[in-house]
Design an enzyme around this catalytic site. Structure first.
Site, mmCIF file in Angstrom:
data_model
loop_
_atom_site.group_PDB
_atom_site.id
_atom_site.type_symbol
_atom_site.label_atom_id
_atom_site.label_comp_id
_atom_site.label_asym_id
_atom_site.label_seq_id
_atom_site.Cartn_x
_atom_site.Cartn_y
_atom_site.Cartn_z
ATOM 1 N N ARG A 190 -7.789 3.698 5.656
ATOM 2 C CA ARG A 190 -6.948 3.899 4.434
ATOM 3 C C ARG A 190 -7.070 2.737 3.339
ATOM 4 O O ARG A 190 -8.036 1.905 3.793
ATOM 5 C CB ARG A 190 -5.517 4.061 4.725
ATOM 6 C CG ARG A 190 -4.863 2.901 5.431
ATOM 7 C CD ARG A 190 -3.450 3.001 6.281
ATOM 8 N NE ARG A 190 -2.948 2.418 7.263
ATOM 9 C CZ ARG A 190 -2.458 1.164 6.969
ATOM 10 N NH1 ARG A 190 -2.171 0.827 5.610
ATOM 11 N NH2 ARG A 190 -2.147 0.529 8.115
ATOM 12 N N GLY A 191 -6.596 2.905 2.272
ATOM 13 C CA GLY A 191 -6.868 1.713 1.208
ATOM 14 C C GLY A 191 -8.062 1.341 0.951
ATOM 15 O O GLY A 191 -9.022 2.290 0.936
ATOM 16 N N ILE A 192 -8.412 -0.081 0.774
ATOM 17 C CA ILE A 192 -9.845 -0.619 0.478
ATOM 18 C C ILE A 192 -10.868 0.012 1.283
ATOM 19 O O ILE A 192 -12.084 0.128 1.004
ATOM 20 C CB ILE A 192 -9.567 -2.023 0.271
ATOM 21 C CG1 ILE A 192 -8.497 -2.258 -0.789
ATOM 22 C CG2 ILE A 192 -10.954 -2.742 0.155
ATOM 23 C CD1 ILE A 192 -8.372 -3.739 -1.162
ATOM 24 N N GLY A 231 -7.075 -6.019 7.766
ATOM 25 C CA GLY A 231 -6.249 -7.297 7.461
ATOM 26 C C GLY A 231 -4.846 -6.738 7.249
ATOM 27 O O GLY A 231 -4.531 -5.640 6.876
ATOM 28 N N TYR A 273 -1.438 -16.012 5.325
ATOM 29 C CA TYR A 273 -2.285 -15.177 5.064
ATOM 30 C C TYR A 273 -3.479 -16.026 4.114
ATOM 31 O O TYR A 273 -4.611 -15.644 4.301
ATOM 32 C CB TYR A 273 -1.583 -14.300 3.851
ATOM 33 C CG TYR A 273 -2.695 -13.006 3.360
ATOM 34 C CD1 TYR A 273 -3.037 -11.956 4.207
ATOM 35 C CD2 TYR A 273 -2.852 -13.047 2.064
ATOM 36 C CE1 TYR A 273 -3.905 -11.025 3.583
ATOM 37 C CE2 TYR A 273 -3.603 -12.135 1.431
ATOM 38 C CZ TYR A 273 -4.091 -10.812 2.116
ATOM 39 O OH TYR A 273 -4.697 -10.084 1.599
ATOM 40 N N LYS A 322 -7.498 -16.157 4.837
ATOM 41 C CA LYS A 322 -8.404 -15.826 3.961
ATOM 42 C C LYS A 322 -9.304 -16.810 3.500
ATOM 43 O O LYS A 322 -10.364 -16.998 3.290
ATOM 44 C CB LYS A 322 -7.673 -15.090 2.686
ATOM 45 C CG LYS A 322 -7.171 -13.782 2.915
ATOM 46 C CD LYS A 322 -8.020 -12.768 3.756
ATOM 47 C CE LYS A 322 -7.383 -11.395 3.743
ATOM 48 N NZ LYS A 322 -8.116 -10.384 4.215
ATOM 49 N N ILE A 357 -4.601 -4.818 -5.617
ATOM 50 C CA ILE A 357 -4.987 -3.575 -5.397
ATOM 51 C C ILE A 357 -3.901 -2.352 -4.951
ATOM 52 O O ILE A 357 -3.077 -2.734 -3.940
ATOM 53 C CB ILE A 357 -6.237 -3.617 -4.539
ATOM 54 C CG1 ILE A 357 -7.214 -4.591 -5.120
ATOM 55 C CG2 ILE A 357 -6.794 -2.188 -4.653
ATOM 56 C CD1 ILE A 357 -7.775 -4.545 -6.383
HETATM 57 P P1 NAP Z 1 -3.999 -1.309 4.017
HETATM 58 O O1 NAP Z 1 -3.945 -0.089 3.099
HETATM 59 O O2 NAP Z 1 -2.801 -1.907 4.619
HETATM 60 O O3 NAP Z 1 -5.050 -0.991 5.320
HETATM 61 C C1 NAP Z 1 -5.210 -1.939 6.150
HETATM 62 C C2 NAP Z 1 -6.225 -1.410 7.153
HETATM 63 O O4 NAP Z 1 -6.518 -2.546 8.066
HETATM 64 C C3 NAP Z 1 -6.066 -0.190 7.878
HETATM 65 O O5 NAP Z 1 -7.138 0.667 7.822
HETATM 66 C C4 NAP Z 1 -5.529 -0.719 9.110
HETATM 67 O O6 NAP Z 1 -5.836 0.336 9.983
HETATM 68 C C5 NAP Z 1 -6.467 -1.862 9.376
HETATM 69 N N1 NAP Z 1 -6.040 -2.698 10.204
HETATM 70 C C6 NAP Z 1 -4.799 -3.564 10.190
HETATM 71 N N2 NAP Z 1 -4.898 -4.186 11.478
HETATM 72 C C7 NAP Z 1 -5.807 -3.831 12.241
HETATM 73 C C8 NAP Z 1 -6.362 -4.436 13.582
HETATM 74 N N3 NAP Z 1 -5.662 -5.198 14.262
HETATM 75 N N4 NAP Z 1 -7.486 -3.756 14.039
HETATM 76 C C9 NAP Z 1 -8.155 -2.946 13.244
HETATM 77 N N5 NAP Z 1 -7.891 -2.406 12.238
HETATM 78 C C10 NAP Z 1 -6.493 -3.106 11.600
HETATM 79 O O7 NAP Z 1 -4.579 -2.767 3.379
HETATM 80 P P2 NAP Z 1 -5.595 -2.811 2.090
HETATM 81 O O8 NAP Z 1 -4.876 -3.109 0.920
HETATM 82 O O9 NAP Z 1 -6.442 -1.579 2.110
HETATM 83 O O10 NAP Z 1 -6.475 -4.083 2.628
HETATM 84 C C11 NAP Z 1 -7.513 -4.345 3.140
HETATM 85 C C12 NAP Z 1 -8.178 -5.606 3.081
HETATM 86 O O11 NAP Z 1 -8.148 -5.918 1.492
HETATM 87 C C13 NAP Z 1 -7.447 -6.583 3.816
HETATM 88 O O12 NAP Z 1 -8.312 -7.532 4.623
HETATM 89 C C14 NAP Z 1 -6.491 -7.196 2.782
HETATM 90 O O13 NAP Z 1 -6.004 -8.675 3.159
HETATM 91 C C15 NAP Z 1 -7.401 -7.272 1.679
HETATM 92 N N6 NAP Z 1 -6.963 -7.354 0.308
HETATM 93 C C16 NAP Z 1 -5.898 -6.481 -0.071
HETATM 94 C C17 NAP Z 1 -5.382 -6.751 -1.452
HETATM 95 C C18 NAP Z 1 -4.321 -5.678 -2.069
HETATM 96 O O14 NAP Z 1 -3.963 -5.931 -3.273
HETATM 97 N N7 NAP Z 1 -4.354 -4.425 -1.588
HETATM 98 C C19 NAP Z 1 -5.507 -7.739 -2.108
HETATM 99 C C20 NAP Z 1 -6.384 -8.856 -1.528
HETATM 100 C C21 NAP Z 1 -6.990 -8.639 -0.234
HETATM 101 P P3 NAP Z 1 -4.708 1.114 11.026
HETATM 102 O O15 NAP Z 1 -3.519 0.943 10.467
HETATM 103 O O16 NAP Z 1 -5.263 2.537 11.010
HETATM 104 O O17 NAP Z 1 -4.791 0.217 12.321
#
Ligand code: NAP
Length: 234
Positions: free
Chosen positions: A12-14, A78, A141, A145, A174
């Site tokens: 999901r997400g990014i 993450g 976090y 990072k 995001i």
């Molecule tokens: P998200 O929607 O919460 O999705 C997180 C993803 O990580 C899911 O696919 C989840 O999969 C997977 N995941 C979490 N723990 C895991 C584990 N132990 N093993 C395998 N997969 C795991 O988050 P997002 O916003 O898309 O974030 C993606 C990345 O972007 C992250 O590294 C986050 O820190 C970074 N980021 C996000 C933002 C933002 O504003 N959204 C900003 C800066 C950086 P399952 O739940 O299916 O396991």
């Protein structure tokens, strides 16, 4: 030609947007996440926890057996477990460090040998602007990072002669599940973004696609912020 693209956190997400970007280019995308969910069109979806290096190595090895050497590795999985440092539990600290930093290292390490043999590849870590901004409540976090930046720069030098690039994409705010329950803090953050609005997962996916492309073959060891100017500060 179709590339073998590995994306963690692709359910999901990014991560899902990144997977979709490469699927649209005709690449073989192997999507890893704990749930094993993945966007339509992936070559393979695997349920694996990135903190389990043995299971992760097995998953990557099996994907290499089927799709050949990994050409693009995106360590995106993450989590956040925010809280003020004085009240942060050991578990809160360790969980965030182990998924965001250990997991990213295990992922890159699992893919690297096949890239080195092939003398080609891109490794992209999904970081965050958090370590550059100093966000209260994100000591765990931000440390994780920030660790990715050191990891990427060290790896970049280790594999540069093999024509492998290693970079960090640092998203700002995001729209994903991760940021859906920020409450009033979200509006406050949005107000700090010079562009005036939060970003979409596709904004990150496009930049990851660029870094994995031939256009970016001479870019390595950089941190590319994709944040509408958020990390510029006031
Ligand atoms: P998200 O929607 O919460 O999705 C997180 C993803 O990580 C899911 O696919 C989840 O999969 C997977 N995941 C979490 N723990 C895991 C584990 N132990 N093993 C395998 N997969 C795991 O988050 P997002 O916003 O898309 O974030 C993606 C990345 O972007 C992250 O590294 C986050 O820190 C970074 N980021 C996000 C933002 C933002 O504003 N959204 C900003 C800066 C950086 P399952 O739940 O299916 O396991």
């Amino acid at each position: 030609m179709s590339r073998h693209v590995l994306v963690t956190g692709a359910s999901r997400g990014i991560g899902a947007a990144i997977a979709e970007h490469f699927i649209a280019l005709g690449d073989h995308v192997v999507a890893l996440s704990r749930s094993g969910d993945a966007p339509a069109g992936v070559a393979r979806a695997v349920a694996v926890d990135v903190t389990d290096s043995v299971a992760l190595n097995d998953a990557v090895k099996s994907a290499i057996d089927e799709f050949g050497p990994v050409e693009v590795c995106v360590a995106n999985a993450g989590v956040t477990r925010d809280g003020l440092a004085m009240r942060m539990s050991d578990e809160q600290w360790r969980e965030v460090l182990s998924i965001n930093l250990d997991g990213a290292f295990y992922t890159a390490r699992a893919a690297m040998a096949s890239m080195v043999r092939q003398r080609r590849g891109s490794i992209i870590f999904i970081g965050s602007v958090s370590p550059f901004m100093g966000v209260p409540g994100q000591a765990n976090y931000a440390a994780a990072k920030a660790g990715l930046v050191g990891l990427a720069r060290a790896l970049a030098k280790e594999v540069a002669t093999r024509q492998i690039t290693v970079n960090v994409v640092a998203p700002g705010l995001i729209e994903t599940d991760m940021t859906s329950d920020l409450g009033p803090a979200k509006a406050a953050m949005e107000a700090m973004i010079p562009a005036g609005h939060s970003g979409q997962p596709s904004d990150i996916a496009g930049v990851v696609g660029f870094l994995a492309s031939n256009h970016a073959r001479y870019i390595t060891g950089v941190v590319l912020s994709v944040d509408g100017g958020l990390s510029l500060g006031h």
